[in-house]
Design a protein around this motif. Sequence first.
Motif, PDB file in Angstrom:
ATOM      1  N   ASN A  94       5.461   2.141  -5.843  1.00 17.31           N
ATOM      2  CA  ASN A  94       4.207   2.896  -5.695  1.00 17.31           C
ATOM      3  C   ASN A  94       3.252   2.207  -4.720  1.00 17.31           C
ATOM      4  N   ALA A  95       3.167   0.877  -4.821  1.00 20.61           N
ATOM      5  CA  ALA A  95       2.298   0.131  -3.914  1.00 20.61           C
ATOM      6  C   ALA A  95       2.793   0.235  -2.468  1.00 20.61           C
ATOM      7  N   PRO A 121      -0.914  -3.356  -8.833  1.00 23.43           N
ATOM      8  CA  PRO A 121      -1.267  -2.166  -8.036  1.00 23.43           C
ATOM      9  C   PRO A 121      -2.513  -2.361  -7.178  1.00 23.43           C
ATOM     10  N   ASP A 131     -10.725  -1.410  -5.988  1.00 24.39           N
ATOM     11  CA  ASP A 131      -9.620  -1.674  -5.064  1.00 24.39           C
ATOM     12  C   ASP A 131     -10.135  -2.085  -3.695  1.00 24.39           C
ATOM     13  N   PHE A 136       1.137   5.190   3.364  1.00 23.44           N
ATOM     14  CA  PHE A 136       0.162   6.272   3.561  1.00 23.44           C
ATOM     15  C   PHE A 136      -1.050   5.775   4.345  1.00 23.44           C
ATOM     16  N   ARG A 137      -1.499   4.575   4.024  1.00 20.22           N
ATOM     17  CA  ARG A 137      -2.659   4.018   4.728  1.00 20.22           C
ATOM     18  C   ARG A 137      -2.346   3.721   6.187  1.00 20.22           C
ATOM     19  N   ARG A 145     -10.563   1.888  -9.856  1.00 24.95           N
ATOM     20  CA  ARG A 145     -10.558   2.396  -8.482  1.00 24.95           C
ATOM     21  C   ARG A 145     -11.763   3.311  -8.232  1.00 24.95           C
ATOM     22  N   GLN A 158       4.456   2.729  -1.176  1.00 25.42           N
ATOM     23  CA  GLN A 158       4.129   4.067  -0.689  1.00 25.42           C
ATOM     24  C   GLN A 158       2.651   4.164  -0.317  1.00 25.42           C
ATOM     25  N   GLN A 159       1.771   3.571  -1.124  1.00 26.08           N
ATOM     26  CA  GLN A 159       0.346   3.574  -0.788  1.00 26.08           C
ATOM     27  C   GLN A 159       0.101   2.891   0.552  1.00 26.08           C
ATOM     28  N   ARG A 208      -1.261  11.852 -14.573  1.00 23.72           N
ATOM     29  CA  ARG A 208      -0.738  10.486 -14.526  1.00 23.72           C
ATOM     30  C   ARG A 208       0.162  10.190 -15.731  1.00 23.72           C
ATOM     31  N   PRO A 252      -0.612  -3.517  -2.273  1.00 17.96           N
ATOM     32  CA  PRO A 252      -0.716  -2.731  -1.034  1.00 17.96           C
ATOM     33  C   PRO A 252      -1.335  -3.519   0.119  1.00 17.96           C
TER      34      PRO A 252
END
Length: 516
Positions: free
Chosen positions: A174-175, A430, A387, A181-182, A382, A177-178, A55, A434
């Motif tokens: 980034n959020a 973050p 989250d 993915f979900r 997380r 993209q998350q 990271r 999402p």
Amino acid sequence: MSDYLDVLMFAALIGAILLGYPVAFTLTGIAVVFAGLGWAFGVFDVSLLGALGQRIFGLLTNDVLIAIPLFVFMGVVLEKSRIAEDLLETMGRLFGSLRGGLGVSVILVGALLAASTGIVGATVVAMGLIALPTMLRNGYSPRLASGVVCTAGTLGQIIPPSTLLIILSDVMSNAYQQAQFRQGLFTIDTISVGQTFAAALLPGLALVVLYAIYMLAKAWITPAAAPALARPEAAPPRARVLAALLPPMILIVAVLGSILGGVATPSEAASVGAIGALLLAALRQNGRPGLIYAGGAALLALAVLARFAPVRLQRDDVTALDWALGALAMVLVAVAVAAIALALGRAWRAEILKPVMTSTLTVTAMIFATILTASVFSLVFRGLGGDTHVEEIIAAMPGGPDGALLFVMALIFVLGFFLDFVEISVILLPLVVPALILMGHDPVWLSILIAINLQTSFLTPPFGFSLFYLRGAAPKEITTGQIYTGVLPFIGLQILGMLVLWQWQGLATWLPAWLF
């Protein structure tokens, strides 16, 4: 208790920050303590901490974040070279004969400085030292004058280029993209800094219009609060106006134009801004300007050459024209390097370079330390299931997607009373964004709505940063209470701006959709 460690972790973070501990140390310390507690209760897998190295490496090699120190350098150079003072003086003389005109000039200068420096502290302090005493001498209400200076200074957070927008674009991308993915998507879209800059441009200008309308209306309703100059000076000559306006305007066009036009990446455009600011600062020092102008022209010619006739002498089919272009490029580079060296020498002799480098290092270290340690905090949070709890809370909000967004916006607004925009961006967003994107909210529009909300955090008492900046620069006759009450109408205007953007999403989405 083990089921609520994530809640206790967030509460402990807020409490430690309010006690005054440095944020970077607090984030890491809280994360380590709760990682240990989670491991002891059997609800945290310590092997997750093995991802920290990756990271941190990813953050330090992030092309988007590389632009931050360069934009900070550009802003500090412009602030130290006294361009802000020239702008304030010139614009004040232009609008001084109009009732409320001095306040309007402060707002317009704040917008110009926002687009050329993006540093809130420098803008507020500069206007607090220059414009605020002038407004008080001409009979402006101390509350109104303080509120205008504070608010105009915060425009650097919403008008690009802005450090907030750079951090926000990375977090939101980034959020986004998350969220994809979900949803089970494998072709992933991202949000670029250019899109975020383009989306913020029209809402930022709309806020400037709102402030100016309020200032003129206030002057019309209460003439004693914002009178015209008692002894208006003669309008400055056209050459003086151009000399004050052209340098920041050229820099704005060079930086924003290269990003929005797709010619340069954010880090490349930030480099252009840093060198451009250095050359502009050199022009204000004693000495012949010929080489500085030649260096600027050489850099412009190199940019055009690289765009339309890139030189690649390592190819097998190099022609005489290619060799000629290569020789021309080397001459242009030599001229540009000589001009930059001269600019650095003048900045050093004028004792500008050392404070610029110190300020740049301080601000950049603060930002990156917060981002890095927030990564440690979010990883542990997380790992404790935080989250999941956040998503459950957002999903349980009445009113569906709009109710969930209203709850998050209210949470950000309240946290803005206590936390910096960097902390809110890298700790809270973050976790909540999402879920909002999965509910159907447009990520680009959401970015700007949150950006305006975070901008408001600079104005909200008792811990708004702009309030502290102005308190340090304001004359002794201005009380802290007057500063606090002076910004309240402008906080209302900020909320009005968010409502307008909420109802008219195209204000943020039209320009990036057209450009990109």
